[in-house]
Design a protein around this motif. Structure first.
Motif, PDB file in Angstrom:
ATOM      1  N   HIS A 209       0.817  -1.215   0.000  1.00  0.00           N
ATOM      2  CA  HIS A 209       0.000   0.000   0.000  1.00  0.00           C
ATOM      3  C   HIS A 209       0.852   1.269   0.000  1.00  0.00           C
ATOM      4  O   HIS A 209       0.369   2.330   0.391  1.00  0.00           O
ATOM      5  N   ARG A 210       2.078   1.152  -0.479  1.00  0.00           N
ATOM      6  CA  ARG A 210       2.998   2.290  -0.461  1.00  0.00           C
ATOM      7  C   ARG A 210       2.394   3.529  -1.132  1.00  0.00           C
ATOM      8  O   ARG A 210       2.571   4.653  -0.661  1.00  0.00           O
ATOM      9  N   ALA A 211       1.661   3.344  -2.211  1.00  0.00           N
ATOM     10  CA  ALA A 211       1.112   4.478  -2.953  1.00  0.00           C
ATOM     11  C   ALA A 211       0.071   5.248  -2.151  1.00  0.00           C
ATOM     12  O   ALA A 211      -0.208   6.421  -2.457  1.00  0.00           O
ATOM     13  N   ALA A 212      -0.509   4.631  -1.118  1.00  0.00           N
ATOM     14  CA  ALA A 212      -1.551   5.291  -0.321  1.00  0.00           C
ATOM     15  C   ALA A 212      -1.007   6.041   0.885  1.00  0.00           C
ATOM     16  O   ALA A 212      -1.745   6.789   1.534  1.00  0.00           O
ATOM     17  N   LEU A 213       0.267   5.873   1.189  1.00  0.00           N
ATOM     18  CA  LEU A 213       0.766   6.317   2.487  1.00  0.00           C
ATOM     19  C   LEU A 213       0.922   7.820   2.606  1.00  0.00           C
ATOM     20  O   LEU A 213       1.027   8.342   3.727  1.00  0.00           O
ATOM     21  N   ASP A 214       0.941   8.549   1.507  1.00  0.00           N
ATOM     22  CA  ASP A 214       1.027  10.006   1.594  1.00  0.00           C
ATOM     23  C   ASP A 214      -0.299  10.647   1.988  1.00  0.00           C
ATOM     24  O   ASP A 214      -0.337  11.830   2.334  1.00  0.00           O
ATOM     25  N   ASP A 215      -1.371   9.896   1.943  1.00  0.00           N
ATOM     26  CA  ASP A 215      -2.706  10.393   2.305  1.00  0.00           C
ATOM     27  C   ASP A 215      -3.118   9.708   3.610  1.00  0.00           C
ATOM     28  O   ASP A 215      -3.368   8.504   3.633  1.00  0.00           O
ATOM     29  N   PRO A 216      -3.190  10.440   4.726  1.00  0.00           N
ATOM     30  CA  PRO A 216      -3.473   9.795   6.015  1.00  0.00           C
ATOM     31  C   PRO A 216      -4.780   9.007   6.050  1.00  0.00           C
ATOM     32  O   PRO A 216      -4.835   7.939   6.668  1.00  0.00           O
ATOM     33  N   LEU A 217      -5.825   9.496   5.398  1.00  0.00           N
ATOM     34  CA  LEU A 217      -7.081   8.761   5.401  1.00  0.00           C
ATOM     35  C   LEU A 217      -7.009   7.512   4.533  1.00  0.00           C
ATOM     36  O   LEU A 217      -7.542   6.460   4.901  1.00  0.00           O
ATOM     37  N   ALA A 218      -6.332   7.615   3.399  1.00  0.00           N
ATOM     38  CA  ALA A 218      -6.153   6.429   2.554  1.00  0.00           C
ATOM     39  C   ALA A 218      -5.314   5.384   3.272  1.00  0.00           C
ATOM     40  O   ALA A 218      -5.593   4.178   3.202  1.00  0.00           O
ATOM     41  N   ALA A 219      -4.285   5.830   3.983  1.00  0.00           N
ATOM     42  CA  ALA A 219      -3.458   4.893   4.750  1.00  0.00           C
ATOM     43  C   ALA A 219      -4.290   4.188   5.812  1.00  0.00           C
ATOM     44  O   ALA A 219      -4.154   2.974   6.025  1.00  0.00           O
ATOM     45  N   ALA A 220      -5.166   4.945   6.481  1.00  0.00           N
ATOM     46  CA  ALA A 220      -6.008   4.352   7.515  1.00  0.00           C
ATOM     47  C   ALA A 220      -6.998   3.347   6.927  1.00  0.00           C
ATOM     48  O   ALA A 220      -7.310   2.334   7.558  1.00  0.00           O
ATOM     49  N   ALA A 221      -7.481   3.609   5.725  1.00  0.00           N
ATOM     50  CA  ALA A 221      -8.386   2.657   5.076  1.00  0.00           C
ATOM     51  C   ALA A 221      -7.648   1.392   4.667  1.00  0.00           C
ATOM     52  O   ALA A 221      -8.154   0.280   4.849  1.00  0.00           O
ATOM     53  N   CYS A 222      -6.452   1.543   4.129  1.00  0.00           N
ATOM     54  CA  CYS A 222      -5.709   0.384   3.625  1.00  0.00           C
ATOM     55  C   CYS A 222      -5.130  -0.475   4.739  1.00  0.00           C
ATOM     56  O   CYS A 222      -5.088  -1.708   4.619  1.00  0.00           O
ATOM     57  N   LEU A 223      -4.665   0.148   5.821  1.00  0.00           N
ATOM     58  CA  LEU A 223      -3.918  -0.566   6.850  1.00  0.00           C
ATOM     59  C   LEU A 223      -4.661  -0.691   8.177  1.00  0.00           C
ATOM     60  O   LEU A 223      -4.232  -1.435   9.047  1.00  0.00           O
ATOM     61  N   GLY A 224      -5.761   0.038   8.339  1.00  0.00           N
ATOM     62  CA  GLY A 224      -6.418   0.123   9.637  1.00  0.00           C
ATOM     63  C   GLY A 224      -7.483  -0.929   9.854  1.00  0.00           C
ATOM     64  O   GLY A 224      -7.448  -2.025   9.288  1.00  0.00           O
ATOM     65  N   GLY A 225      -8.446  -0.569  10.702  1.00  0.00           N
ATOM     66  CA  GLY A 225      -9.545  -1.470  11.028  1.00  0.00           C
ATOM     67  C   GLY A 225     -10.778  -0.664  11.344  1.00  0.00           C
ATOM     68  O   GLY A 225     -10.717   0.555  11.526  1.00  0.00           O
ATOM     69  N   ARG A 226     -11.906  -1.350  11.420  1.00  0.00           N
ATOM     70  CA  ARG A 226     -13.152  -0.621  11.638  1.00  0.00           C
ATOM     71  C   ARG A 226     -13.163   0.081  12.988  1.00  0.00           C
ATOM     72  O   ARG A 226     -13.662   1.201  13.116  1.00  0.00           O
ATOM     73  N   GLU A 227     -12.639  -0.591  14.041  1.00  0.00           N
ATOM     74  CA  GLU A 227     -12.660   0.071  15.351  1.00  0.00           C
ATOM     75  C   GLU A 227     -11.720   1.268  15.378  1.00  0.00           C
ATOM     76  O   GLU A 227     -11.994   2.283  16.036  1.00  0.00           O
ATOM     77  N   LEU A 228     -10.605   1.194  14.639  1.00  0.00           N
ATOM     78  CA  LEU A 228      -9.710   2.349  14.558  1.00  0.00           C
ATOM     79  C   LEU A 228     -10.382   3.489  13.794  1.00  0.00           C
ATOM     80  O   LEU A 228     -10.285   4.655  14.195  1.00  0.00           O
ATOM     81  N   ALA A 229     -11.062   3.174  12.704  1.00  0.00           N
ATOM     82  CA  ALA A 229     -11.775   4.207  11.949  1.00  0.00           C
ATOM     83  C   ALA A 229     -12.870   4.838  12.796  1.00  0.00           C
ATOM     84  O   ALA A 229     -13.096   6.065  12.738  1.00  0.00           O
ATOM     85  N   ALA A 230     -13.558   4.033  13.596  1.00  0.00           N
ATOM     86  CA  ALA A 230     -14.608   4.565  14.457  1.00  0.00           C
ATOM     87  C   ALA A 230     -14.029   5.500  15.520  1.00  0.00           C
ATOM     88  O   ALA A 230     -14.623   6.536  15.840  1.00  0.00           O
ATOM     89  N   ILE A 231     -12.881   5.132  16.069  1.00  0.00           N
ATOM     90  CA  ILE A 231     -12.219   6.023  17.031  1.00  0.00           C
ATOM     91  C   ILE A 231     -11.893   7.358  16.376  1.00  0.00           C
ATOM     92  O   ILE A 231     -12.123   8.430  16.956  1.00  0.00           O
ATOM     93  N   LEU A 232     -11.361   7.313  15.161  1.00  0.00           N
ATOM     94  CA  LEU A 232     -11.061   8.548  14.444  1.00  0.00           C
ATOM     95  C   LEU A 232     -12.329   9.378  14.251  1.00  0.00           C
ATOM     96  O   LEU A 232     -12.324  10.599  14.471  1.00  0.00           O
ATOM     97  N   GLY A 233     -13.417   8.741  13.856  1.00  0.00           N
ATOM     98  CA  GLY A 233     -14.676   9.459  13.708  1.00  0.00           C
ATOM     99  C   GLY A 233     -15.156  10.060  15.012  1.00  0.00           C
ATOM    100  O   GLY A 233     -15.673  11.186  15.043  1.00  0.00           O
ATOM    101  N   ALA A 234     -14.974   9.331  16.120  1.00  0.00           N
ATOM    102  CA  ALA A 234     -15.386   9.841  17.429  1.00  0.00           C
ATOM    103  C   ALA A 234     -14.536  11.031  17.858  1.00  0.00           C
ATOM    104  O   ALA A 234     -15.045  11.985  18.465  1.00  0.00           O
ATOM    105  N   VAL A 235     -13.241  10.990  17.551  1.00  0.00           N
ATOM    106  CA  VAL A 235     -12.361  12.119  17.879  1.00  0.00           C
ATOM    107  C   VAL A 235     -12.812  13.368  17.129  1.00  0.00           C
ATOM    108  O   VAL A 235     -12.837  14.477  17.683  1.00  0.00           O
ATOM    109  N   ILE A 236     -13.177  13.200  15.870  1.00  0.00           N
ATOM    110  CA  ILE A 236     -13.655  14.332  15.061  1.00  0.00           C
ATOM    111  C   ILE A 236     -14.976  14.859  15.623  1.00  0.00           C
ATOM    112  O   ILE A 236     -15.166  16.074  15.784  1.00  0.00           O
ATOM    113  N   ALA A 237     -15.906  13.961  15.942  1.00  0.00           N
ATOM    114  CA  ALA A 237     -17.193  14.378  16.497  1.00  0.00           C
ATOM    115  C   ALA A 237     -17.018  15.114  17.816  1.00  0.00           C
ATOM    116  O   ALA A 237     -17.715  16.102  18.098  1.00  0.00           O
TER     117      ALA A 237
END
Length: 335
Positions: A209-237
């Motif tokens: 996923h090297r091509a995605a790593l310059d974009d933090p959200l793309a990196a989180a989608a490629c390498l992350g998980g649903r609970e990590l994405a939910a935490i990010l959404g909660a931090v924003i909220a």
């Protein structure tokens, strides 16, 4: 909120702090019956609460703990000594009141909600494919965003997910550089062979996923998980709703880290509750420029460290609210 472009726009246009409220706290602190600055970080915590609650006199009437749970395809690479089924079993344990977080939440005077995220459908194995499509990533972020209640005075965030220290290490490496060996730890107690598999899986994911790593959200989608994405959404909220946040350990910090990469000061409304014993956390704290409140050798997850820090925050506010001024107490101030 189901569109990554809209989420990105929201991340880049978050509310700013109320510095007038923080100044009011500092002014009150200056006349309380103590040498100036003698309560150390407790004084900083009181000002932080005021700044992000946007109140000159903060409050902690509604303290909530949110734990998000998810499963990960990369577990198939042998990166954890526990099977993925443990995630759902632990969610049941939380519901029954039998986990550490249940006990610590009670001590902290905080409510607890656990949000499972498609536990029967693990994310993709990031060594082979993206963990999440942009759409599923946005859906998980939105679940976290929607879980935050307006009117909360302090939010503690945490997670449960077998294999998620592998995911957190991969995401941290993707965001801040380095290889698997720089970020991987033993998680729930994996042996040497398992650690080697974990490092190899992270390196494979970074290469794929090297091509995605310059974009933090793309990196989180490629390498992350649903609970990590939910935490990010909660931090924003929380930022949108003027709620200060206590982040738990390594996984939770990694989950929030894309916001720090997207927006300078994006995590200013958060504090790291504790330094995890997981190997990569101190490296991540250094990259984020954040200092934890506690260092107790914990590595449990499930928001246990975040909840444990709540009594410290309560003490900071109690001192700020309850102490007398020099004039009120009839105590001589410094000349």
């Amino acid at each position: 909120m189901t569109d990554v472009a809209r989420l990105r726009e929201l991340c880049l246009n978050l509310p700013t702090a109320d510095e007038a409220a923080a100044t009011a706290v500092r002014s009150r602190q200056a006349v309380l019956t103590k040498p100036q600055g003698s309560l150390g970080r407790l004084e900083d915590i009181a000002a932080w609460l005021a700044r992000w609650q946007r109140r000159a006199m903060p409050r902690l009437d509604q303290v909530e703990i949110l734990v998000f749970a998810g499963n990960h395809g990369v577990v198939g690479q042998g990166v954890s000594p526990y099977p993925a089924a443990v995630t759902a079993q632990m969610v049941g344990n939380y519901a029954a009141g039998g986990a550490a977080i249940n006990q610590i939440a009670r001590v902290a005077g905080a409510s607890l909600r656990v949000v499972p995220l498609m536990l029967d459908t693990p994310t993709g194995d990031f060594t082979q494919t993206a963990a999440m499509t942009p759409e599923s990533f946005a859906t998980a972020m939105t679940a976290g965003f929607d879980a935050v209640r307006a009117g909360t005075d302090l939010l503690c965030l945490g997670e449960m997910g077998i294999g998620n220290t592998t995911v957190a290490a991969a995401l941290a490496a993707g965001l801040f550089g380095g290889a698997g060996a720089d970020w991987a730890g033993r998680g729930t107690g994996i042996d040497d062979a398992g650690l080697a598999r974990k490092i190899a899986a992270i390196d494979q994911g970074l290469a794929r996923h090297r091509a995605a790593l310059d974009d933090p959200l793309a990196a989180a989608a490629c390498l992350g998980g649903r609970e990590l994405a939910a935490i990010l959404g909660a931090v924003i909220a929380a930022r949108v709703h003027h709620v200060p946040v206590l982040l738990d350990g390594f996984v939770c910090s990694a989950a929030a880290a894309p916001l720090a990469r997207l927006l300078p000061g994006g995590l200013d409304h958060t504090m790291i509750a504790h330094a995890s014993a997981e190997a990569g956390h101190r490296r991540l704290l250094a990259a984020l420029g954040m200092t934890p409140l506690l260092d107790l050798g914990m590595r449990l997850g499930e928001a246990s460290g975040a909840a444990l820090a709540v009594p410290i925050v309560r003490a900071a506010l109690a001192c700020h609210q309850g102490m007398a001024s020099f004039a009120e107490a009839g105590v001589s101030d410094r000349a």
